[in-house]
Design a protein around this motif. Sequence first.
Motif, PDB file in Angstrom:
ATOM      1  N   MET A 194       0.839  -1.204   0.000  1.00  8.24           N
ATOM      2  CA  MET A 194       0.000   0.000   0.000  1.00  8.24           C
ATOM      3  C   MET A 194       0.871   1.249   0.000  1.00  8.24           C
ATOM      4  O   MET A 194       1.827   1.345   0.767  1.00  8.24           O
ATOM      5  N   MET A 195       0.538   2.198  -0.861  1.00 10.05           N
ATOM      6  CA  MET A 195       1.307   3.430  -0.935  1.00 10.05           C
ATOM      7  C   MET A 195       0.859   4.406   0.142  1.00 10.05           C
ATOM      8  O   MET A 195      -0.334   4.657   0.308  1.00 10.05           O
ATOM      9  N   LYS A 196       1.852   4.976   0.841  1.00  9.67           N
ATOM     10  CA  LYS A 196       1.595   6.077   1.771  1.00  9.67           C
ATOM     11  C   LYS A 196       2.627   7.150   1.469  1.00  9.67           C
ATOM     12  O   LYS A 196       3.828   6.922   1.613  1.00  9.67           O
ATOM     13  N   VAL A 197       2.146   8.300   1.040  1.00  6.42           N
ATOM     14  CA  VAL A 197       3.023   9.341   0.496  1.00  6.42           C
ATOM     15  C   VAL A 197       3.052  10.556   1.409  1.00  6.42           C
ATOM     16  O   VAL A 197       2.009  11.025   1.880  1.00  6.42           O
ATOM     17  N   ALA A 198       4.254  11.068   1.639  1.00 15.41           N
ATOM     18  CA  ALA A 198       4.422  12.342   2.347  1.00 15.41           C
ATOM     19  C   ALA A 198       4.869  13.391   1.343  1.00 15.41           C
ATOM     20  O   ALA A 198       5.877  13.207   0.658  1.00 15.41           O
ATOM     21  N   ILE A 199       4.113  14.479   1.237  1.00 18.42           N
ATOM     22  CA  ILE A 199       4.528  15.638   0.451  1.00 18.42           C
ATOM     23  C   ILE A 199       5.147  16.636   1.431  1.00 18.42           C
ATOM     24  O   ILE A 199       4.518  17.006   2.425  1.00 18.42           O
ATOM     25  N   ILE A 200       6.385  17.047   1.174  1.00 19.42           N
ATOM     26  CA  ILE A 200       7.093  17.949   2.090  1.00 19.42           C
ATOM     27  C   ILE A 200       7.471  19.209   1.327  1.00 19.42           C
ATOM     28  O   ILE A 200       8.147  19.146   0.291  1.00 19.42           O
ATOM     29  N   SER A 201       7.017  20.362   1.829  1.00 15.74           N
ATOM     30  CA  SER A 201       7.199  21.633   1.119  1.00 15.74           C
ATOM     31  C   SER A 201       7.712  22.707   2.070  1.00 15.74           C
ATOM     32  O   SER A 201       7.841  22.484   3.283  1.00 15.74           O
ATOM     33  N   SER A 202       7.987  23.869   1.524  1.00 16.43           N
ATOM     34  CA  SER A 202       8.376  25.032   2.325  1.00 16.43           C
ATOM     35  C   SER A 202       8.053  26.298   1.546  1.00 16.43           C
ATOM     36  O   SER A 202       7.664  26.237   0.381  1.00 16.43           O
ATOM     37  N   HIS A 203       8.212  27.462   2.211  1.00 14.03           N
ATOM     38  CA  HIS A 203       8.071  28.763   1.549  1.00 14.03           C
ATOM     39  C   HIS A 203       6.737  28.883   0.809  1.00 14.03           C
ATOM     40  O   HIS A 203       6.669  29.374  -0.326  1.00 14.03           O
ATOM     41  N   ILE A 204       5.672  28.431   1.443  1.00 11.51           N
ATOM     42  CA  ILE A 204       4.352  28.471   0.804  1.00 11.51           C
ATOM     43  C   ILE A 204       3.339  29.078   1.760  1.00 11.51           C
ATOM     44  O   ILE A 204       3.337  28.778   2.954  1.00 11.51           O
ATOM     45  N   ASN A 205       2.474  29.914   1.230  1.00  8.73           N
ATOM     46  CA  ASN A 205       1.294  30.340   1.979  1.00  8.73           C
ATOM     47  C   ASN A 205       0.072  29.645   1.400  1.00  8.73           C
ATOM     48  O   ASN A 205      -0.534  28.806   2.037  1.00  8.73           O
ATOM     49  N   LYS A 206      -0.239  29.977   0.160  1.00 14.31           N
ATOM     50  CA  LYS A 206      -1.365  29.339  -0.515  1.00 14.31           C
ATOM     51  C   LYS A 206      -0.875  28.743  -1.821  1.00 14.31           C
ATOM     52  O   LYS A 206      -0.131  29.387  -2.561  1.00 14.31           O
ATOM     53  N   SER A 207      -1.269  27.507  -2.103  1.00 15.93           N
ATOM     54  CA  SER A 207      -0.864  26.857  -3.343  1.00 15.93           C
ATOM     55  C   SER A 207      -2.024  26.038  -3.884  1.00 15.93           C
ATOM     56  O   SER A 207      -2.350  24.979  -3.345  1.00 15.93           O
ATOM     57  N   LEU A 208      -2.646  26.541  -4.949  1.00 13.07           N
ATOM     58  CA  LEU A 208      -3.727  25.787  -5.563  1.00 13.07           C
ATOM     59  C   LEU A 208      -3.195  24.498  -6.188  1.00 13.07           C
ATOM     60  O   LEU A 208      -3.892  23.476  -6.199  1.00 13.07           O
ATOM     61  N   GLN A 209      -1.955  24.529  -6.700  1.00 14.41           N
ATOM     62  CA  GLN A 209      -1.395  23.320  -7.302  1.00 14.41           C
ATOM     63  C   GLN A 209      -1.314  22.185  -6.289  1.00 14.41           C
ATOM     64  O   GLN A 209      -1.727  21.052  -6.566  1.00 14.41           O
ATOM     65  N   LEU A 210      -0.783  22.468  -5.095  1.00  8.26           N
ATOM     66  CA  LEU A 210      -0.660  21.426  -4.080  1.00  8.26           C
ATOM     67  C   LEU A 210      -2.026  21.024  -3.526  1.00  8.26           C
ATOM     68  O   LEU A 210      -2.273  19.853  -3.254  1.00  8.26           O
ATOM     69  N   PHE A 211      -2.919  21.988  -3.381  1.00  6.42           N
ATOM     70  CA  PHE A 211      -4.259  21.676  -2.885  1.00  6.42           C
ATOM     71  C   PHE A 211      -4.990  20.771  -3.869  1.00  6.42           C
ATOM     72  O   PHE A 211      -5.570  19.746  -3.503  1.00  6.42           O
ATOM     73  N   TRP A 212      -4.969  21.143  -5.153  1.00  6.44           N
ATOM     74  CA  TRP A 212      -5.668  20.333  -6.156  1.00  6.44           C
ATOM     75  C   TRP A 212      -5.045  18.951  -6.278  1.00  6.44           C
ATOM     76  O   TRP A 212      -5.751  17.964  -6.502  1.00  6.44           O
ATOM     77  N   MET A 213      -3.708  18.870  -6.125  1.00  8.15           N
ATOM     78  CA  MET A 213      -3.056  17.572  -6.231  1.00  8.15           C
ATOM     79  C   MET A 213      -3.504  16.657  -5.088  1.00  8.15           C
ATOM     80  O   MET A 213      -3.862  15.508  -5.305  1.00  8.15           O
ATOM     81  N   HIS A 214      -3.505  17.178  -3.855  1.00  5.87           N
ATOM     82  CA  HIS A 214      -3.989  16.396  -2.713  1.00  5.87           C
ATOM     83  C   HIS A 214      -5.462  16.026  -2.892  1.00  5.87           C
ATOM     84  O   HIS A 214      -5.881  14.915  -2.546  1.00  5.87           O
ATOM     85  N   GLU A 215      -6.246  16.956  -3.402  1.00  3.39           N
ATOM     86  CA  GLU A 215      -7.675  16.715  -3.616  1.00  3.39           C
ATOM     87  C   GLU A 215      -7.876  15.557  -4.594  1.00  3.39           C
ATOM     88  O   GLU A 215      -8.713  14.667  -4.357  1.00  3.39           O
TER      89      GLU A 215
END
Length: 376
Positions: A1-22
């Motif tokens: 089973m895949m369990k993925v951690a997305i790790i980011s920085s220097h972000i306030n709002k990101s539609l790209q990351l939100f839509w990807m998680h969605e």
Amino acid sequence: MMKVAIISSHINKSLQLFWMHEEFLRLGLDTIHINIQIDNVRPQLADDLETLGIPVYILKHKNLWSYFKNIIQTRKLLKKHNINIVHTTLPLGNVIGQSAAILAKIKNRLTTCENASWANDFKNKKQWLIDYLTFKSAKVIITGADSATEYIENNWNIKHSKLVTIYNGVKESEYLNISDERIKTLKKQLEINDGDFIIGMVARLEFWKGHAYAIEAMKQVVLQFPYAKLLIFGSGGSEQDLILKQIVDSGLSAFVFYKGFVNDPICLFRLFNVQVHVPINKYVENCGLVILEGMISGCPQVLTASGYASTSAKNMNNSLVVDFCNSNAISRAIIKLIENPDLAKQLGMQAKEDALAQFRSRTKAEKHIALYKKFL
């Protein structure tokens, strides 16, 4: 089973990351998000992701000691959630996320390169070292544009087999279902009159975005069309003072305006009669998300062949493509679109069709999952 951690920085709002998680959630992928935050402001992205029920962790980063502390803390979170794929992006997300993954003995490590040439463009040794260590650690480097893949392969001595290009995507429903009331409200906020011809530029104030050439182009535009206005949006940057001074010194204070941020950026592209995006060479613009936003909004565009435009822009088909660092070419292109509204409409319609075919957020997520599956 895949369990993925997305790790980011220097972000306030990101539609790209939100839509990807969605989209990951819709497709049944189990994810967490770890954000390394350099200030005390809670990122809007964290609130957005929590509305989806996705575990979000914010780690404060203040000084050199924070590197060690956050690497250890990130490792603990990876172990706690039984993560078997780590996907990092942006400076601290990369250096801390990749280091923690190595300590946690997670072999499946990816990174998304948000700007392939930034370290060299700004002669930043610290960023160069972060990029170097990240590219060495990651098993796969994801880029958002063909030009970024080309740059990394040619300038970082990275094997082509380690590079994967996955275009960013937009959630079409967000851009296609915009009410007249939203447009009216934003017009009022920005003091746009019904007779104005709005040329929009969405780009933070850095030298490589080409503001100087767009502003210079407006001298010729307003001589023929005094109802034309250039509105510049985006965060301030190293060139802010010079750009604002150029506007005044050029006598364009009544025609060129820096507007910063707006509360409804998606609606913004519906206000533009023309969008201008003119980075100064093929590689400085790693992707150019605003190009995709303009395309799916049906906005006629004047572009240089940088980032996405280096492959997706087709002159006189879905945009007008101009030479780099050429204010005369920019002014001629804008004037052409003012004088030929049917051409402008045709270019916008084709751009929208192309965006729906190539740049959907759902397609992006599906390609990421297919890549993750190859690890397991």
